[in-house]
Design a protein around this motif. Sequence first.
Motif, PDB file in Angstrom:
ATOM      1  N   THR A 190       7.207  -5.680  -9.680  1.00  0.00           N
ATOM      2  CA  THR A 190       7.260  -6.846 -10.558  1.00  0.00           C
ATOM      3  C   THR A 190       8.690  -6.984 -11.073  1.00  0.00           C
ATOM      4  O   THR A 190       9.336  -5.999 -11.413  1.00  0.00           O
ATOM      5  CB  THR A 190       6.290  -6.692 -11.748  1.00  0.00           C
ATOM      6  OG1 THR A 190       6.612  -5.486 -12.451  1.00  0.00           O
ATOM      7  CG2 THR A 190       4.843  -6.663 -11.292  1.00  0.00           C
ATOM      8  N   THR A 195       1.329  -8.016  -6.395  1.00  0.00           N
ATOM      9  CA  THR A 195       2.409  -8.202  -7.367  1.00  0.00           C
ATOM     10  C   THR A 195       2.158  -9.380  -8.303  1.00  0.00           C
ATOM     11  O   THR A 195       2.494  -9.305  -9.489  1.00  0.00           O
ATOM     12  CB  THR A 195       3.750  -8.357  -6.641  1.00  0.00           C
ATOM     13  OG1 THR A 195       3.940  -7.214  -5.789  1.00  0.00           O
ATOM     14  CG2 THR A 195       4.914  -8.406  -7.610  1.00  0.00           C
ATOM     15  N   SER A 205       2.136  -8.968 -12.205  1.00  0.00           N
ATOM     16  CA  SER A 205       3.108  -9.706 -13.018  1.00  0.00           C
ATOM     17  C   SER A 205       2.440 -10.307 -14.245  1.00  0.00           C
ATOM     18  O   SER A 205       3.038 -10.345 -15.325  1.00  0.00           O
ATOM     19  CB  SER A 205       3.778 -10.797 -12.189  1.00  0.00           C
ATOM     20  OG  SER A 205       4.578 -10.217 -11.188  1.00  0.00           O
TER      21      SER A 205
END
Length: 191
Positions: A41, A112, A116
């Motif tokens: 991230t 991801t 995030s």
Amino acid sequence: MSGPPSEKLERLPESLVAPLDDGACEHLPGLRLPALSLPATGGPPVDLSTLSGLTVLYAYPRTGQPDQPLPTDWDIIPGARGCTPQSCAFRDHHAELAAAGARVFGLSTQDTAYQSEAVGRLHLPFPLLSDAELSFAHALNLPTFEVDGLTLLRRVTLIIRDGVIRKVFYPVFPPDQNAAQVLAWLAATSV
């Protein structure tokens, strides 16, 4: 548990079942990490095997999202519940870990984009790494479990120096105390 959905994720239920040490991580101390780049991230992919110095990597099953239900029987799977409290504890102790010379990463099988959202919502000052393909988990033979068709990592924390695993915390329980356990170990040991 009452309160808003996000508050439910940040607190541990009192009746959690503690995981037992099944020996699934006994092979890890002394292993060199595989040369694998993992999506991160907020930055480029990370190859943990190339990092010099001290790294703390905590692997966890999955962070929940406030508007989404938890996986089936999540609270009764030993060691499953507690990813958000564990991440928040590493967030809260991040400055102390940095002062001890350690960089911190979280690792899960979530992609991801999902991670995030958690980084932003929980204000994590460190990256989360995605092992969505389970390449890192398979290379190290990390313990996993399955729920609702998902293969998830069991909770384990690795202390790594120059690409070699020096200490393994497994099983991790309670997860919200893991960052403090890591700090205590670092204070008592020269890694």
